[in-house]
Design an enzyme around this catalytic site. Structure first.
Site, mmCIF file in Angstrom:
data_model
loop_
_atom_site.group_PDB
_atom_site.id
_atom_site.type_symbol
_atom_site.label_atom_id
_atom_site.label_comp_id
_atom_site.label_asym_id
_atom_site.label_seq_id
_atom_site.Cartn_x
_atom_site.Cartn_y
_atom_site.Cartn_z
ATOM 1 N N SER A 96 -0.394 0.692 6.187
ATOM 2 C CA SER A 96 -0.161 1.816 6.118
ATOM 3 C C SER A 96 -0.531 3.039 7.166
ATOM 4 O O SER A 96 -0.798 1.939 8.313
ATOM 5 C CB SER A 96 -1.408 2.494 5.575
ATOM 6 O OG SER A 96 -1.512 3.858 5.180
ATOM 7 N N TYR B 262 -10.546 3.147 2.015
ATOM 8 C CA TYR B 262 -9.038 3.223 1.782
ATOM 9 C C TYR B 262 -8.613 2.635 3.875
ATOM 10 O O TYR B 262 -8.306 1.644 3.812
ATOM 11 C CB TYR B 262 -8.454 4.356 1.408
ATOM 12 C CG TYR B 262 -7.114 3.759 1.804
ATOM 13 C CD1 TYR B 262 -6.367 2.801 0.574
ATOM 14 C CD2 TYR B 262 -5.795 4.329 2.715
ATOM 15 C CE1 TYR B 262 -4.745 2.954 0.711
ATOM 16 C CE2 TYR B 262 -4.614 4.004 2.952
ATOM 17 C CZ TYR B 262 -3.744 3.332 1.479
ATOM 18 O OH TYR B 262 -2.645 2.827 1.962
#
Length: 259
Positions: free
Chosen positions: A141, A154
């Protein structure tokens, strides 16, 4: 002479929707024999059946990447000895300040996105070594590279994928196995659509303002990343011409990290 490989046995995690499904569809359209895996077995089966109905090669499996037994069963069911290409995509999100972040939520996010990717990679490596070829692609990401508040688990997991890939790249340098991490900024997935709606409610602004002023603002190109872009990068990394691309991260961020 180098060449693009087709007809690779390919396993994609979290492939019932979103990025995983987009990548699986792209690869199936280009000749890969794709196995769509997901915790939601029914959704994965529906998507695989839709690909087969188009004349493409696809199967599906229920896969819980937090369960070693599930990982072992999935890899054992693929012939011969597991996939040629593994796409570690399964993921989820939880947003809260660290002081309010439930421990069980933290552990689940790390288990799915970091430990699960590591254990699945461990399971497929012996088969890749025996065949003398393998490609592993982690879907990281933009948050593998930068941080945002309230996403500590995350971001920790996505940062961890880069270090994990570098280590495995060194451990597999003696054979034609590579591992890399793709780091996209926002992709218009069902998860992102839900985030847009939630932020619109939270800030009391239209959804388009959330898109323009929050999500795409850090990206000089001001455009969502597409499934086709990500699928094309996976396709390149799976090819013979990418045999010396390993242990790397590729930012697909519209210039976010160039600033």
């Amino acid at each position: 002479m180098t060449r693009a490989r087709t007809s690779l046995g390919t396993l994609v995690t979290g492939a019932a929707s979103g990025i995983g499904l987009g990548i699986a569809q792209h690869l199936a359209e280009r000749g890969h024999a794709v196995c769509l895996t997901d915790l939601d077995a029914e959704a994965a089966a529906r998507e695989a059946e839709a690909l087969v109905a188009r004349g493409l090669v696809a199967t599906s499996l229920r896969l819980d990447v937090t369960s070693q037994a599930s990982i072992d069963a999935a890899v054992a069911s693929l012939e011969p000895g597991g996939p040629d290409l593994l796409v570690n995509n399964a993921g989820l999100q939880f947003v809260a300040p660290l002081e309010e972040f439930p421990r069980e939520r933290w552990e689940t996010l790390i288990a799915v996105m970091l430990t699960g990717s590591a254990m699945l990679t461990r399971a497929v490596l012996p088969g890749m070594r025996r065949r003398g070829f393998g490609r592993i692609v982690n879907i990281g990401s933009i948050h593998s590279l930068v941080a945002s508040p309230y996403k500590s688990a995350y971001i920790a997991a996505k940062h961890g994928l880069i270090g994990f890939a570098k280590t495995v790249a060194l451990e597999t340098a003696d054979t034609d196995v590579t591992i890399n991490t793709i780091c996209p900024s926002y992709v218009r997935t069902p998860l992102v659509e839900a985030q847009i709606a939630a932020q619109a409610r939270s800030h009391g602004i239209p959804e388009q303002r959330v898109v323009d002023e929050i999500m795409l603002k850090p990206m000089p190109k001001h455009a969502f990343v597409t499934f086709e872009e990500l699928g094309g990068i996976v396709e390149f990394l799976a090819s013979d011409v990418a045999r010396n691309v390993t242990g790397q991260w590729i930012a697909v961020d519209g210039g976010w990290t160039a600033q």
